[in-house]
Design a protein around this motif. Structure first.
Motif, PDB file in Angstrom:
ATOM      1  N   TYR A  98       0.639   9.125   7.649  1.00 38.41           N
ATOM      2  CA  TYR A  98       2.014   9.652   7.729  1.00 38.41           C
ATOM      3  C   TYR A  98       2.427  10.411   6.464  1.00 38.41           C
ATOM      4  N   LYS A  99       1.624  10.275   5.407  1.00 41.38           N
ATOM      5  CA  LYS A  99       1.949  11.035   4.196  1.00 41.38           C
ATOM      6  C   LYS A  99       1.403  12.458   4.271  1.00 41.38           C
TER       7      LYS A  99
ATOM      8  N   GLY B 109      -0.229   2.091   5.540  1.00 39.58           N
ATOM      9  CA  GLY B 109      -1.400   1.786   4.726  1.00 39.58           C
ATOM     10  C   GLY B 109      -1.365   0.373   4.170  1.00 39.58           C
ATOM     11  N   ARG B 110      -0.176  -0.128   3.881  1.00 40.70           N
ATOM     12  CA  ARG B 110      -0.060  -1.476   3.278  1.00 40.70           C
ATOM     13  C   ARG B 110      -0.635  -2.554   4.207  1.00 40.70           C
TER      14      ARG B 110
ATOM     15  N   SER C  62      -3.062   6.545   4.557  1.00 40.23           N
ATOM     16  CA  SER C  62      -1.688   6.562   5.093  1.00 40.23           C
ATOM     17  C   SER C  62      -1.468   7.912   5.769  1.00 40.23           C
TER      18      SER C  62
ATOM     19  N   HIS D  56      -3.029   8.605  -0.722  1.00 43.24           N
ATOM     20  CA  HIS D  56      -2.588   9.947  -1.118  1.00 43.24           C
ATOM     21  C   HIS D  56      -3.590  11.024  -0.711  1.00 43.24           C
TER      22      HIS D  56
ATOM     23  N   ASP E  40      -8.534   3.535  -2.179  1.00 45.42           N
ATOM     24  CA  ASP E  40      -7.173   3.728  -1.695  1.00 45.42           C
ATOM     25  C   ASP E  40      -6.926   5.230  -1.559  1.00 45.42           C
TER      26      ASP E  40
HETATM   27  C1  LIG Z   1      -1.522   4.735  -3.792  1.00 49.92           C
HETATM   28  C2  LIG Z   1      -0.854   4.002  -2.654  1.00 49.92           C
HETATM   29  N1  LIG Z   1      -1.546   3.067  -2.003  1.00 49.92           N
HETATM   30  C3  LIG Z   1      -1.020   2.399  -0.955  1.00 49.92           C
HETATM   31  C4  LIG Z   1       0.264   2.629  -0.538  1.00 49.92           C
HETATM   32  C5  LIG Z   1       0.806   1.930   0.653  1.00 49.92           C
HETATM   33  O1  LIG Z   1       0.792   2.878   1.685  1.00 49.92           O
HETATM   34  P1  LIG Z   1       1.840   2.889   2.873  1.00 49.92           P
HETATM   35  O2  LIG Z   1       3.096   3.528   2.387  1.00 49.92           O
HETATM   36  O3  LIG Z   1       1.139   3.691   3.937  1.00 49.92           O
HETATM   37  O4  LIG Z   1       2.024   1.490   3.270  1.00 49.92           O
HETATM   38  C6  LIG Z   1       1.037   3.570  -1.204  1.00 49.92           C
HETATM   39  C7  LIG Z   1       2.430   3.815  -0.800  1.00 49.92           C
HETATM   40  O5  LIG Z   1       3.087   4.718  -1.216  1.00 49.92           O
HETATM   41  C8  LIG Z   1       0.472   4.300  -2.277  1.00 49.92           C
HETATM   42  O6  LIG Z   1       1.172   5.239  -2.927  1.00 49.92           O
END
Ligand SMILES: Cc1ncc(COP(=O)(O)O)c(C=O)c1O
Length: 389
Positions: free
Chosen positions: A182-183, A52-53, A180, A157, A154
Protein backbone atom coordinates in the motif's frame (compact mmCIF):
# COMPACT_ATOMS: atom_id res chain seq x y z
CA UNK A 1 13.33 -2.98 29.45
CA UNK A 2 12.51 -0.66 26.54
CA UNK A 3 12.17 3.09 26.89
CA UNK A 4 10.31 4.95 24.17
CA UNK A 5 10.78 8.60 23.40
CA UNK A 6 7.63 9.95 21.82
CA UNK A 7 6.93 13.38 20.38
CA UNK A 8 3.34 14.44 20.91
CA UNK A 9 2.06 17.24 18.67
CA UNK A 10 -0.98 17.88 20.91
CA UNK A 11 -1.61 21.61 21.14
CA UNK A 12 0.31 22.42 17.94
CA UNK A 13 -2.88 22.50 15.86
CA UNK A 14 -1.09 21.53 12.70
CA UNK A 15 -3.41 21.74 9.69
CA UNK A 16 -4.03 18.52 7.74
CA UNK A 17 -1.48 17.78 4.99
CA UNK A 18 -2.31 19.66 1.79
CA UNK A 19 -0.96 16.90 -0.40
CA UNK A 20 -1.46 13.12 0.08
CA UNK A 21 1.47 11.28 1.62
CA UNK A 22 0.71 8.04 -0.24
CA UNK A 23 -0.44 7.30 -3.81
CA UNK A 24 -4.12 7.78 -4.61
CA UNK A 25 -6.28 5.61 -6.89
CA UNK A 26 -6.68 6.90 -10.46
CA UNK A 27 -8.24 4.93 -13.30
CA UNK A 28 -5.47 6.01 -15.70
CA UNK A 29 -2.78 4.20 -13.71
CA UNK A 30 -4.52 0.85 -14.18
CA UNK A 31 -3.81 -1.65 -16.90
CA UNK A 32 -5.89 -4.62 -18.10
CA UNK A 33 -2.70 -6.62 -18.50
CA UNK A 34 -1.18 -8.12 -15.38
CA UNK A 35 1.82 -6.13 -14.27
CA UNK A 36 5.04 -8.26 -14.33
CA UNK A 37 5.76 -7.51 -10.66
CA UNK A 38 2.42 -9.16 -9.82
CA UNK A 39 4.01 -12.55 -10.41
CA UNK A 40 5.74 -12.17 -7.06
CA UNK A 41 2.35 -12.09 -5.34
CA UNK A 42 1.63 -15.76 -5.76
CA UNK A 43 3.49 -18.97 -5.21
CA UNK A 44 4.46 -21.22 -2.35
CA UNK A 45 5.65 -19.40 0.75
CA UNK A 46 3.77 -16.14 0.01
CA UNK A 47 1.27 -14.87 2.57
CA UNK A 48 -0.94 -11.78 2.43
CA UNK A 49 -1.91 -9.53 5.33
CA UNK A 50 -3.52 -6.13 5.73
CA UNK A 51 -0.26 -4.38 6.63
CA UNK A 52 3.44 -5.11 6.68
CA UNK A 53 3.38 -5.14 10.49
CA UNK A 54 1.18 -8.28 10.47
CA UNK A 55 3.44 -9.88 7.86
CA UNK A 56 6.30 -9.10 10.26
CA UNK A 57 4.32 -10.75 13.04
CA UNK A 58 4.10 -13.97 10.99
CA UNK A 59 7.79 -13.70 10.07
CA UNK A 60 8.90 -13.19 13.67
CA UNK A 61 6.69 -16.04 14.81
CA UNK A 62 8.09 -18.37 12.14
CA UNK A 63 11.62 -17.35 13.17
CA UNK A 64 10.98 -18.20 16.81
CA UNK A 65 10.92 -14.61 18.10
CA UNK A 66 9.08 -14.60 21.46
CA UNK A 67 9.04 -17.38 24.05
CA UNK A 68 12.65 -16.52 24.92
CA UNK A 69 13.72 -15.68 21.32
CA UNK A 70 15.04 -12.15 20.83
CA UNK A 71 14.67 -9.78 17.87
CA UNK A 72 17.68 -7.74 16.75
CA UNK A 73 16.19 -4.59 15.21
CA UNK A 74 17.70 -1.40 13.74
CA UNK A 75 18.10 1.55 16.09
CA UNK A 76 16.25 3.79 13.59
CA UNK A 77 12.75 2.38 13.34
CA UNK A 78 9.06 3.07 13.62
CA UNK A 79 6.94 1.48 16.31
CA UNK A 80 5.16 -0.89 13.93
CA UNK A 81 8.46 -2.70 13.29
CA UNK A 82 8.66 -3.53 16.99
CA UNK A 83 4.97 -4.01 17.86
CA UNK A 84 4.69 -7.53 16.41
CA UNK A 85 7.72 -8.72 18.41
CA UNK A 86 6.29 -7.18 21.59
CA UNK A 87 2.95 -8.87 20.83
CA UNK A 88 4.85 -12.18 20.79
CA UNK A 89 6.31 -11.34 24.20
CA UNK A 90 9.84 -11.00 22.80
CA UNK A 91 12.87 -9.12 24.00
CA UNK A 92 14.21 -6.59 21.48
CA UNK A 93 17.80 -5.46 21.11
CA UNK A 94 19.01 -2.73 18.78
CA UNK A 95 21.98 -2.56 16.44
CA UNK A 96 23.57 0.74 15.38
CA UNK A 97 23.51 2.34 11.94
CA UNK A 98 25.89 4.60 10.06
CA UNK A 99 25.01 8.11 8.87
CA UNK A 100 23.79 6.54 5.61
CA UNK A 101 21.45 4.20 7.56
CA UNK A 102 23.58 1.18 6.73
CA UNK A 103 23.73 -1.47 9.45
CA UNK A 104 27.01 -1.61 11.34
CA UNK A 105 27.95 -5.18 10.45
CA UNK A 106 30.85 -5.37 12.92
CA UNK A 107 28.56 -4.22 15.73
CA UNK A 108 25.95 -6.81 14.75
CA UNK A 109 28.59 -9.55 14.74
CA UNK A 110 29.78 -8.43 18.17
CA UNK A 111 26.24 -8.30 19.54
CA UNK A 112 25.47 -11.79 18.25
CA UNK A 113 28.56 -13.26 19.83
CA UNK A 114 28.25 -11.43 23.15
CA UNK A 115 24.58 -11.68 24.11
CA UNK A 116 23.44 -14.42 26.40
CA UNK A 117 19.82 -14.63 25.20
CA UNK A 118 19.11 -16.43 21.90
CA UNK A 119 18.64 -14.00 19.01
CA UNK A 120 16.20 -15.52 16.52
CA UNK A 121 15.82 -12.81 13.89
CA UNK A 122 17.75 -9.87 12.45
CA UNK A 123 15.57 -7.21 10.83
CA UNK A 124 17.23 -5.20 8.03
CA UNK A 125 15.25 -2.44 6.28
CA UNK A 126 15.97 -1.04 2.83
CA UNK A 127 15.20 2.49 4.02
CA UNK A 128 13.29 4.75 1.63
CA UNK A 129 13.53 2.11 -1.12
CA UNK A 130 17.34 2.38 -1.37
CA UNK A 131 18.73 -1.15 -1.58
CA UNK A 132 21.27 -1.94 1.11
CA UNK A 133 24.54 -2.93 -0.62
CA UNK A 134 24.42 -6.51 -1.95
CA UNK A 135 27.81 -7.35 -0.43
CA UNK A 136 26.70 -6.20 2.98
CA UNK A 137 23.49 -8.22 2.71
CA UNK A 138 25.58 -11.30 1.83
CA UNK A 139 27.81 -10.75 4.87
CA UNK A 140 24.75 -10.42 7.08
CA UNK A 141 23.18 -13.53 5.55
CA UNK A 142 26.38 -15.48 6.24
CA UNK A 143 26.58 -14.16 9.79
CA UNK A 144 22.95 -15.15 10.37
CA UNK A 145 23.52 -18.59 8.88
CA UNK A 146 26.46 -19.23 11.20
CA UNK A 147 24.50 -18.11 14.24
CA UNK A 148 21.19 -19.78 13.37
CA UNK A 149 19.44 -16.42 13.11
CA UNK A 150 16.72 -15.62 10.54
CA UNK A 151 17.46 -12.68 8.27
CA UNK A 152 14.27 -10.69 7.68
CA UNK A 153 14.58 -8.15 4.88
CA UNK A 154 12.22 -5.31 5.56
CA UNK A 155 11.10 -4.08 2.14
CA UNK A 156 8.25 -2.02 3.53
CA UNK A 157 9.80 0.93 1.65
CA UNK A 158 11.03 -1.06 -1.32
CA UNK A 159 8.34 -2.87 -3.28
CA UNK A 160 10.67 -3.38 -6.24
CA UNK A 161 13.34 -4.92 -4.00
CA UNK A 162 10.71 -7.20 -2.47
CA UNK A 163 9.56 -8.49 -5.85
CA UNK A 164 13.15 -9.43 -6.68
CA UNK A 165 14.22 -10.84 -3.33
CA UNK A 166 10.91 -12.25 -2.06
CA UNK A 167 10.39 -15.09 -4.52
CA UNK A 168 13.95 -16.33 -3.82
CA UNK A 169 13.04 -17.09 -0.23
CA UNK A 170 11.20 -20.28 -1.11
CA UNK A 171 14.31 -21.92 -2.52
CA UNK A 172 16.41 -21.55 0.61
CA UNK A 173 15.95 -21.33 4.33
CA UNK A 174 16.74 -18.75 6.97
CA UNK A 175 15.66 -15.70 4.99
CA UNK A 176 12.31 -13.93 4.76
CA UNK A 177 11.11 -10.77 3.04
CA UNK A 178 8.30 -8.47 4.13
CA UNK A 179 6.66 -5.67 2.11
CA UNK A 180 3.91 -3.04 2.38
CA UNK A 181 2.30 -2.86 -1.08
CA UNK A 182 0.00 0.00 0.00
CA UNK A 183 3.01 2.30 0.20
CA UNK A 184 3.76 1.80 -3.48
CA UNK A 185 0.30 1.17 -4.95
CA UNK A 186 -2.93 3.06 -4.22
CA UNK A 187 -4.40 -0.02 -2.56
CA UNK A 188 -6.54 0.23 0.57
CA UNK A 189 -4.27 -2.15 2.48
CA UNK A 190 -1.54 -4.72 1.96
CA UNK A 191 1.27 -6.55 3.70
CA UNK A 192 3.19 -9.40 2.09
CA UNK A 193 5.48 -12.07 3.48
CA UNK A 194 7.77 -14.29 1.44
CA UNK A 195 9.36 -17.25 3.16
CA UNK A 196 10.26 -20.84 2.60
CA UNK A 197 6.93 -22.66 2.71
CA UNK A 198 8.29 -25.16 5.26
CA UNK A 199 9.25 -22.34 7.64
CA UNK A 200 5.69 -21.12 7.87
CA UNK A 201 4.44 -24.21 9.72
CA UNK A 202 4.85 -22.23 12.89
CA UNK A 203 2.83 -19.24 11.71
CA UNK A 204 -0.94 -19.43 11.85
CA UNK A 205 -2.71 -19.56 8.45
CA UNK A 206 -4.28 -16.26 7.50
CA UNK A 207 -8.06 -15.89 7.56
CA UNK A 208 -9.72 -14.43 4.43
CA UNK A 209 -11.24 -10.94 4.59
CA UNK A 210 -15.06 -10.75 4.64
CA UNK A 211 -17.03 -9.90 1.47
CA UNK A 212 -18.56 -6.91 3.23
CA UNK A 213 -15.08 -5.50 3.95
CA UNK A 214 -14.13 -5.96 0.31
CA UNK A 215 -17.25 -4.11 -0.77
CA UNK A 216 -16.73 -1.24 1.68
CA UNK A 217 -13.12 -0.87 0.51
CA UNK A 218 -14.22 -0.83 -3.14
CA UNK A 219 -16.73 1.94 -2.46
CA UNK A 220 -13.99 3.95 -0.74
CA UNK A 221 -11.58 3.47 -3.62
CA UNK A 222 -14.22 4.53 -6.15
CA UNK A 223 -15.23 7.57 -4.09
CA UNK A 224 -11.67 8.48 -3.38
CA UNK A 225 -10.86 12.15 -2.79
CA UNK A 226 -7.16 11.99 -1.93
CA UNK A 227 -7.62 12.69 1.77
CA UNK A 228 -5.59 15.88 1.64
CA UNK A 229 -6.71 19.43 2.38
CA UNK A 230 -5.87 20.87 -1.06
CA UNK A 231 -3.48 23.61 -1.98
CA UNK A 232 -3.96 27.23 -1.06
CA UNK A 233 -2.26 30.12 0.56
CA UNK A 234 -0.93 28.89 3.86
CA UNK A 235 -0.26 31.00 6.89
CA UNK A 236 3.32 30.95 8.11
CA UNK A 237 3.82 29.71 11.67
CA UNK A 238 4.04 32.33 14.36
CA UNK A 239 7.24 32.38 16.40
CA UNK A 240 5.22 31.71 19.54
CA UNK A 241 3.37 28.67 18.13
CA UNK A 242 3.11 25.63 20.44
CA UNK A 243 5.93 23.11 20.27
CA UNK A 244 4.26 19.89 21.48
CA UNK A 245 6.02 17.71 24.01
CA UNK A 246 8.48 14.83 24.21
CA UNK A 247 7.49 11.95 26.51
CA UNK A 248 9.49 9.02 27.84
CA UNK A 249 7.56 5.81 28.42
CA UNK A 250 9.04 2.58 29.72
CA UNK A 251 7.87 -1.00 29.21
CA UNK A 252 7.03 -3.55 26.54
CA UNK A 253 4.47 -1.13 25.14
CA UNK A 254 2.57 -2.00 21.97
CA UNK A 255 1.66 1.15 20.03
CA UNK A 256 -1.86 2.23 19.11
CA UNK A 257 -1.05 1.43 15.48
CA UNK A 258 -1.06 -2.31 16.10
CA UNK A 259 -4.20 -4.41 16.46
CA UNK A 260 -3.89 -7.93 17.73
CA UNK A 261 -7.18 -8.81 15.99
CA UNK A 262 -5.55 -8.15 12.60
CA UNK A 263 -2.79 -10.71 13.15
CA UNK A 264 -3.24 -13.77 10.91
CA UNK A 265 -5.90 -11.90 8.94
CA UNK A 266 -5.63 -11.91 5.17
CA UNK A 267 -5.57 -8.50 3.46
CA UNK A 268 -8.15 -7.43 0.89
CA UNK A 269 -8.39 -9.24 -2.46
CA UNK A 270 -9.18 -5.79 -3.88
CA UNK A 271 -5.71 -4.58 -2.88
CA UNK A 272 -4.05 -7.49 -4.64
CA UNK A 273 -6.13 -6.78 -7.76
CA UNK A 274 -4.91 -3.16 -7.71
CA UNK A 275 -1.32 -4.34 -7.36
CA UNK A 276 -1.75 -6.78 -10.25
CA UNK A 277 -3.26 -4.16 -12.55
CA UNK A 278 -1.17 -1.07 -11.83
CA UNK A 279 1.66 -0.13 -14.20
CA UNK A 280 4.49 -0.51 -11.71
CA UNK A 281 7.12 0.68 -14.20
CA UNK A 282 5.26 3.91 -14.86
CA UNK A 283 4.86 4.46 -11.11
CA UNK A 284 8.57 3.78 -10.58
CA UNK A 285 9.59 6.24 -13.31
CA UNK A 286 7.38 8.97 -11.81
CA UNK A 287 8.81 8.37 -8.35
CA UNK A 288 12.33 8.63 -9.70
CA UNK A 289 11.51 11.86 -11.55
CA UNK A 290 9.99 13.39 -8.41
CA UNK A 291 12.97 12.30 -6.34
CA UNK A 292 15.36 13.93 -8.81
CA UNK A 293 13.27 17.09 -8.64
CA UNK A 294 13.58 17.10 -4.85
CA UNK A 295 17.35 16.64 -5.22
CA UNK A 296 17.57 19.71 -7.45
CA UNK A 297 15.54 21.85 -5.05
CA UNK A 298 17.23 20.74 -1.84
CA UNK A 299 20.78 21.06 -3.22
CA UNK A 300 20.35 24.83 -2.88
CA UNK A 301 19.02 24.89 0.69
CA UNK A 302 20.99 26.39 3.55
CA UNK A 303 19.20 24.62 6.43
CA UNK A 304 18.62 21.08 5.20
CA UNK A 305 20.09 18.45 2.89
CA UNK A 306 19.09 15.24 1.18
CA UNK A 307 20.02 12.17 3.21
CA UNK A 308 20.72 10.29 -0.04
CA UNK A 309 22.03 12.81 -2.55
CA UNK A 310 22.17 10.45 -5.52
CA UNK A 311 19.57 8.11 -6.95
CA UNK A 312 21.10 4.75 -7.94
CA UNK A 313 19.79 3.26 -11.20
CA UNK A 314 18.23 0.27 -9.41
CA UNK A 315 16.33 2.36 -6.86
CA UNK A 316 12.61 3.11 -6.80
CA UNK A 317 12.31 5.59 -3.97
CA UNK A 318 9.52 5.41 -1.42
CA UNK A 319 9.93 8.93 0.00
CA UNK A 320 12.49 11.70 -0.03
CA UNK A 321 14.44 11.79 3.25
CA UNK A 322 15.43 15.35 4.14
CA UNK A 323 17.79 16.07 7.02
CA UNK A 324 17.07 19.30 8.89
CA UNK A 325 19.73 21.26 10.73
CA UNK A 326 17.22 22.72 13.15
CA UNK A 327 13.95 20.80 13.64
CA UNK A 328 12.88 23.68 15.84
CA UNK A 329 11.72 25.90 14.18
CA UNK A 330 11.75 24.29 10.73
CA UNK A 331 9.71 21.13 11.38
CA UNK A 332 7.03 23.26 13.04
CA UNK A 333 7.02 25.84 10.24
CA UNK A 334 6.63 23.18 7.57
CA UNK A 335 3.84 21.45 9.49
CA UNK A 336 2.07 24.77 9.99
CA UNK A 337 2.09 25.29 6.24
CA UNK A 338 0.32 21.94 5.78
CA UNK A 339 3.40 20.25 4.37
CA UNK A 340 2.92 16.46 4.14
CA UNK A 341 5.65 15.21 6.46
CA UNK A 342 6.30 11.97 8.25
CA UNK A 343 8.94 11.66 10.93
CA UNK A 344 9.84 8.70 13.16
CA UNK A 345 9.68 10.71 16.34
CA UNK A 346 8.25 7.86 18.42
CA UNK A 347 11.13 5.47 18.88
CA UNK A 348 12.80 3.15 21.39
CA UNK A 349 15.89 4.65 22.96
CA UNK A 350 19.24 3.01 22.12
CA UNK A 351 22.90 4.07 22.31
CA UNK A 352 22.94 4.75 18.52
CA UNK A 353 23.66 8.46 18.02
CA UNK A 354 22.54 8.42 14.38
CA UNK A 355 19.07 7.12 15.31
CA UNK A 356 18.80 9.65 18.14
CA UNK A 357 19.54 12.50 15.71
CA UNK A 358 17.33 11.23 12.90
CA UNK A 359 14.36 10.92 15.26
CA UNK A 360 13.74 14.65 15.16
CA UNK A 361 15.93 15.80 12.26
CA UNK A 362 14.91 13.45 9.44
CA UNK A 363 11.75 14.27 7.50
CA UNK A 364 10.10 11.87 5.06
CA UNK A 365 8.59 13.81 2.14
CA UNK A 366 6.38 12.33 -0.59
CA UNK A 367 7.69 11.58 -4.08
CA UNK A 368 4.99 9.09 -5.14
CA UNK A 369 3.54 8.66 -8.59
CA UNK A 370 0.20 10.42 -7.99
CA UNK A 371 1.74 13.83 -7.26
CA UNK A 372 0.74 16.44 -9.82
CA UNK A 373 3.02 19.20 -11.12
CA UNK A 374 1.05 21.67 -9.04
CA UNK A 375 1.48 19.64 -5.89
CA UNK A 376 5.21 19.24 -6.49
CA UNK A 377 5.46 23.00 -7.18
CA UNK A 378 3.63 23.77 -3.97
CA UNK A 379 5.73 21.43 -1.84
CA UNK A 380 9.07 22.48 -3.30
CA UNK A 381 8.15 26.16 -2.84
CA UNK A 382 7.11 25.56 0.77
CA UNK A 383 10.37 23.75 1.52
CA UNK A 384 12.41 26.48 -0.20
CA UNK A 385 10.50 29.21 1.66
CA UNK A 386 11.24 27.64 5.05
CA UNK A 387 14.70 26.18 4.53
CA UNK A 388 16.45 28.45 2.02
CA UNK A 389 18.60 30.33 4.54
C1 LIG B 1 10.63 0.27 7.51
C2 LIG B 1 9.24 -0.16 7.91
N1 LIG B 1 9.02 -1.44 8.21
C3 LIG B 1 7.79 -1.89 8.54
C4 LIG B 1 6.72 -1.03 8.63
C5 LIG B 1 5.37 -1.55 8.94
O1 LIG B 1 4.68 -1.55 7.72
P1 LIG B 1 3.11 -1.34 7.61
O2 LIG B 1 2.83 0.12 7.69
O3 LIG B 1 2.79 -1.93 6.26
O4 LIG B 1 2.51 -2.11 8.70
C6 LIG B 1 6.90 0.32 8.36
C7 LIG B 1 5.78 1.26 8.48
O5 LIG B 1 5.83 2.39 8.11
C8 LIG B 1 8.18 0.78 7.97
O6 LIG B 1 8.40 2.07 7.68
Amino acid sequence: MLTFQRFDAAGCDFPPPRVPLLPVPRARDLTFRRSPSARALSGAGVRHFSRGRYALHAAYQAAGVGGGGTLLAPAYHCRTMLDPALALGAEIMFYPLGEDLRPDVAAIAALLSEVSQPVRALLVPHYFGFPQPAEMMSSLAELCRMRGVFLIEDCSHGWQIATEQGPRCNSGTGRMVVASPYKFFPSPDGGTLWANESQLDNAAPSKASAAVDELKALVKVLAHGGGAAGLGVAAAAGAQAARGQDYCETGALISIHYQRAAENQRGLALSRAIVRHTCADVAAARRRANYVRWLGVTAKLGSAEALFDALPPDCTPYMFPLLLQAPDPHFFQLKQLGMPVWRWDDMAVSPCKVAARMRLHLLHLPCHQSLSERQMDWMTSAVTQVLAE
